[in-house]
Design a protein around this motif. Sequence first.
Motif, PDB file in Angstrom:
ATOM      1  N   PRO A   1       0.809  -1.212   0.000  1.00  0.00           N
ATOM      2  CA  PRO A   1       0.000   0.000   0.000  1.00  0.00           C
ATOM      3  C   PRO A   1       0.842   1.262   0.000  1.00  0.00           C
ATOM      4  O   PRO A   1       2.014   1.243   0.410  1.00  0.00           O
ATOM      5  CB  PRO A   1      -0.799  -0.126   1.305  1.00  0.00           C
ATOM      6  CG  PRO A   1       0.016  -1.019   2.163  1.00  0.00           C
ATOM      7  CD  PRO A   1       0.678  -1.986   1.245  1.00  0.00           C
ATOM      8  N   SER A   2       0.245   2.332  -0.466  1.00  0.00           N
ATOM      9  CA  SER A   2       0.908   3.626  -0.492  1.00  0.00           C
ATOM     10  C   SER A   2       1.374   4.019   0.908  1.00  0.00           C
ATOM     11  O   SER A   2       0.606   3.927   1.860  1.00  0.00           O
ATOM     12  CB  SER A   2      -0.097   4.652  -1.023  1.00  0.00           C
ATOM     13  OG  SER A   2       0.455   5.922  -1.022  1.00  0.00           O
ATOM     14  N   GLY A   3       2.633   4.409   1.035  1.00  0.00           N
ATOM     15  CA  GLY A   3       3.163   4.877   2.319  1.00  0.00           C
ATOM     16  C   GLY A   3       3.800   3.786   3.159  1.00  0.00           C
ATOM     17  O   GLY A   3       4.305   4.055   4.251  1.00  0.00           O
ATOM     18  N   VAL A   4       3.811   2.543   2.681  1.00  0.00           N
ATOM     19  CA  VAL A   4       4.337   1.437   3.496  1.00  0.00           C
ATOM     20  C   VAL A   4       5.867   1.454   3.556  1.00  0.00           C
ATOM     21  O   VAL A   4       6.471   0.886   4.469  1.00  0.00           O
ATOM     22  CB  VAL A   4       3.802   0.076   2.998  1.00  0.00           C
ATOM     23  CG1 VAL A   4       4.492  -0.357   1.699  1.00  0.00           C
ATOM     24  CG2 VAL A   4       3.985  -0.993   4.053  1.00  0.00           C
ATOM     25  N   GLY A   5       6.497   2.095   2.539  1.00  0.00           N
ATOM     26  CA  GLY A   5       7.960   2.172   2.543  1.00  0.00           C
ATOM     27  C   GLY A   5       8.632   1.462   1.372  1.00  0.00           C
ATOM     28  O   GLY A   5       9.845   1.224   1.422  1.00  0.00           O
ATOM     29  N   LYS A   6       7.877   1.180   0.307  1.00  0.00           N
ATOM     30  CA  LYS A   6       8.461   0.490  -0.862  1.00  0.00           C
ATOM     31  C   LYS A   6       9.603   1.323  -1.463  1.00  0.00           C
ATOM     32  O   LYS A   6      10.699   0.823  -1.671  1.00  0.00           O
ATOM     33  CB  LYS A   6       7.398   0.252  -1.954  1.00  0.00           C
ATOM     34  CG  LYS A   6       6.192  -0.501  -1.521  1.00  0.00           C
ATOM     35  CD  LYS A   6       5.180  -0.643  -2.647  1.00  0.00           C
ATOM     36  CE  LYS A   6       4.581   0.667  -3.133  1.00  0.00           C
ATOM     37  NZ  LYS A   6       3.741   1.379  -2.165  1.00  0.00           N
ATOM     38  N   GLY A   7       9.279   2.584  -1.712  1.00  0.00           N
ATOM     39  CA  GLY A   7      10.270   3.476  -2.324  1.00  0.00           C
ATOM     40  C   GLY A   7      11.516   3.606  -1.461  1.00  0.00           C
ATOM     41  O   GLY A   7      12.636   3.599  -1.975  1.00  0.00           O
ATOM     42  N   THR A   8      11.305   3.677  -0.146  1.00  0.00           N
ATOM     43  CA  THR A   8      12.435   3.819   0.786  1.00  0.00           C
ATOM     44  C   THR A   8      13.328   2.581   0.705  1.00  0.00           C
ATOM     45  O   THR A   8      14.558   2.694   0.605  1.00  0.00           O
ATOM     46  CB  THR A   8      11.894   3.995   2.221  1.00  0.00           C
ATOM     47  OG1 THR A   8      10.937   5.052   2.207  1.00  0.00           O
ATOM     48  CG2 THR A   8      12.999   4.310   3.205  1.00  0.00           C
TER      49      THR A   8
ATOM     50  N   ARG B   1       2.602   7.586   8.441  1.00  0.00           N
ATOM     51  CA  ARG B   1       3.707   7.700   7.477  1.00  0.00           C
ATOM     52  C   ARG B   1       3.275   8.530   6.269  1.00  0.00           C
ATOM     53  O   ARG B   1       4.033   9.354   5.769  1.00  0.00           O
ATOM     54  CB  ARG B   1       4.153   6.305   7.007  1.00  0.00           C
ATOM     55  CG  ARG B   1       5.001   5.618   8.048  1.00  0.00           C
ATOM     56  CD  ARG B   1       5.508   4.269   7.556  1.00  0.00           C
ATOM     57  NE  ARG B   1       5.936   3.465   8.689  1.00  0.00           N
ATOM     58  CZ  ARG B   1       6.286   2.198   8.614  1.00  0.00           C
ATOM     59  NH1 ARG B   1       6.249   1.553   7.456  1.00  0.00           N
ATOM     60  NH2 ARG B   1       6.670   1.551   9.684  1.00  0.00           N
TER      61      ARG B   1
ATOM     62  N   ARG C   1       4.945  12.051   5.296  1.00  0.00           N
ATOM     63  CA  ARG C   1       5.625  12.241   4.005  1.00  0.00           C
ATOM     64  C   ARG C   1       5.246  13.592   3.405  1.00  0.00           C
ATOM     65  O   ARG C   1       6.058  14.235   2.736  1.00  0.00           O
ATOM     66  CB  ARG C   1       5.284  11.084   3.057  1.00  0.00           C
ATOM     67  CG  ARG C   1       6.083  11.112   1.778  1.00  0.00           C
ATOM     68  CD  ARG C   1       5.923   9.847   0.957  1.00  0.00           C
ATOM     69  NE  ARG C   1       4.603   9.777   0.340  1.00  0.00           N
ATOM     70  CZ  ARG C   1       4.187   8.761  -0.402  1.00  0.00           C
ATOM     71  NH1 ARG C   1       4.971   7.716  -0.596  1.00  0.00           N
ATOM     72  NH2 ARG C   1       2.981   8.761  -0.937  1.00  0.00           N
TER      73      ARG C   1
ATOM     74  N   ASN D   1       7.127  -4.063   7.283  1.00  0.00           N
ATOM     75  CA  ASN D   1       8.023  -2.918   7.463  1.00  0.00           C
ATOM     76  C   ASN D   1       7.644  -2.163   8.737  1.00  0.00           C
ATOM     77  O   ASN D   1       6.938  -1.158   8.689  1.00  0.00           O
ATOM     78  CB  ASN D   1       7.981  -1.995   6.246  1.00  0.00           C
ATOM     79  CG  ASN D   1       8.980  -0.852   6.377  1.00  0.00           C
ATOM     80  OD1 ASN D   1       9.913  -0.918   7.187  1.00  0.00           O
ATOM     81  ND2 ASN D   1       8.793   0.191   5.589  1.00  0.00           N
ATOM     82  N   ASP D   2       8.140  -2.710   9.871  1.00  0.00           N
ATOM     83  CA  ASP D   2       7.937  -2.020  11.144  1.00  0.00           C
ATOM     84  C   ASP D   2       9.210  -1.225  11.394  1.00  0.00           C
ATOM     85  O   ASP D   2       9.273  -0.029  11.139  1.00  0.00           O
ATOM     86  CB  ASP D   2       7.665  -3.074  12.235  1.00  0.00           C
ATOM     87  CG  ASP D   2       7.233  -2.425  13.529  1.00  0.00           C
ATOM     88  OD1 ASP D   2       7.283  -1.189  13.610  1.00  0.00           O
ATOM     89  OD2 ASP D   2       6.852  -3.157  14.463  1.00  0.00           O
TER      90      ASP D   2
ATOM     91  N   LEU E   1      12.586  -0.156  10.071  1.00  0.00           N
ATOM     92  CA  LEU E   1      13.106  -0.063   8.694  1.00  0.00           C
ATOM     93  C   LEU E   1      14.381  -0.889   8.482  1.00  0.00           C
ATOM     94  O   LEU E   1      14.479  -1.643   7.496  1.00  0.00           O
ATOM     95  CB  LEU E   1      13.344   1.412   8.337  1.00  0.00           C
ATOM     96  CG  LEU E   1      13.832   1.701   6.927  1.00  0.00           C
ATOM     97  CD1 LEU E   1      12.840   1.218   5.876  1.00  0.00           C
ATOM     98  CD2 LEU E   1      14.089   3.195   6.733  1.00  0.00           C
TER      99      LEU E   1
END
Length: 385
Positions: A141-148, A262, A266, A300-301, A303
């Motif tokens: 989902p959006s904001g979960v941290g995929k991009g990070t 998150r 952002r 992703n709790d 990081l």
Amino acid sequence: MGEAAAFFVDHLVNGQHTNGFGEDRDTTVQIGDRSYVIDGSHEGNPLFLGVQIHDKTTNKWSIPTVLGTGPKPCKGYSAIVLKQGRILVIKKGSASDDSIWFLEVDSPFVREQRKLLGREVVAWSKGVRGNAEKPIVISGPSGVGKGTLITMLMKEFPSMFGFSVSHTTRSPRCMEKNGVHYHFTDKTVMEKEINDGKFLEFASVHGNLYGTSIESVEVVTDSGKRCILDIDVQGARSVKASSLDAVFIFVCPPSMKELEDRLRARGTETEEQIQKRLRNAEAEIKAGKSSGIFEHILYNDNLEECYKNLKNLLGINDDAPVNGVEVEGINLPKEHTVTKKEDKIMIQETGEATKNDMIVLDLSSINGGAPGRTRGIVLDTVKSS
Ligand SMILES: Nc1nc2c(ncn2[C@@H]2O[C@H](COP(=O)(O)OP(=O)(O)O)[C@@H](O)[C@H]2O)c(=O)[nH]1
Ligand SMILES: Nc1ncnc2c1ncn2[C@@H]1O[C@H](COP(=O)(O)OP(=O)(O)O)[C@@H](O)[C@H]1O
């Protein structure tokens, strides 16, 4: 019936046809009742090879929709019919990284596209030596941290991973660069390109169109890097159904509250957009966990811990080798004859400059295919004794 039995080579000639193309650069291949004429230009564009089909039974010419990026025209071509509705096209006098092409005229992909588009279709695929590691599909989902997580991976292993830059119709955020984070595009342009078969997958997400072009994946893989795709669950489902063999990872948040925090922290979306993303998140997490698409679920709790788990499941340790296969170039002779014996294609130079070395193209372990790349080609020079 085995697919190979339906095809045979009637003849293999240069410039012998009556459709008025009139160029001696044309090559005609006959398969059953059909002649495929590979021509020096595509729809009047001299930069692309064109294809025309002549049906003997109706005596009619047709111009098919050509999917994928084909070879640029050159002085001449050899062509030979392979099994599974493929024609091997060899560009004369060109370097090995641009000499081997496949025109699929009745492969499973072409048949599916023909049904989907309701018209005659052929598709190009470029022959590439060596194999590549499986691409990685990351959803969540959006904001979960995929991009990070993806940024961390690419920063630590810049020569190992490359990002597939998607196309999207959403507006860029202030730090996003066109061609780096996304190819920001117009809806009508993107819809036309989807219709032209240029996309591996596409989906409408949070009210905008997103898609992975075939080229964006191939550009990364061609550079010898392992390709990472950040796409939604619908896109992952399409990739799973495609010929691309990938590793599928779904990233979950520790809680919906944390996801919301998150997204807000952002600070890239309006309140309305945040609400839409949170509404979609529940369904995405449910689909991600239960659809059978994803073989790995990451939480992703913390990081650093999540990043470590990601590296573990990708089998990365600090001395992991760089992907890609270094291969030395072989130039294909300008004048040559081509013969086929099972999966081996023998290319023998002819004419005055003959050195008598033969080039053997081994197709026994090819994989992938149109539109895009056919990998696993083995090309060798066999010295005459
Ligand atoms: N199907 C598909 N989804 C994509 C593609 N590119 C991005 N997405 C997904 O679209 C969603 C929204 O992406 P984006 O607007 O960048 O927002 P973010 O996920 O909040 O950073 C995310 O779930 C992405 O994984 C794509 O090429 N195809
Ligand atoms: N484990 C984590 N703990 C706290 N914040 C995180 C964590 N992972 C990512 N973030 C932050 O959450 C926000 C959303 O992350 P991002 O990578 O943009 O998500 P996505 O690409 O999935 O939409 C960013 O501000 C990022 O810094």
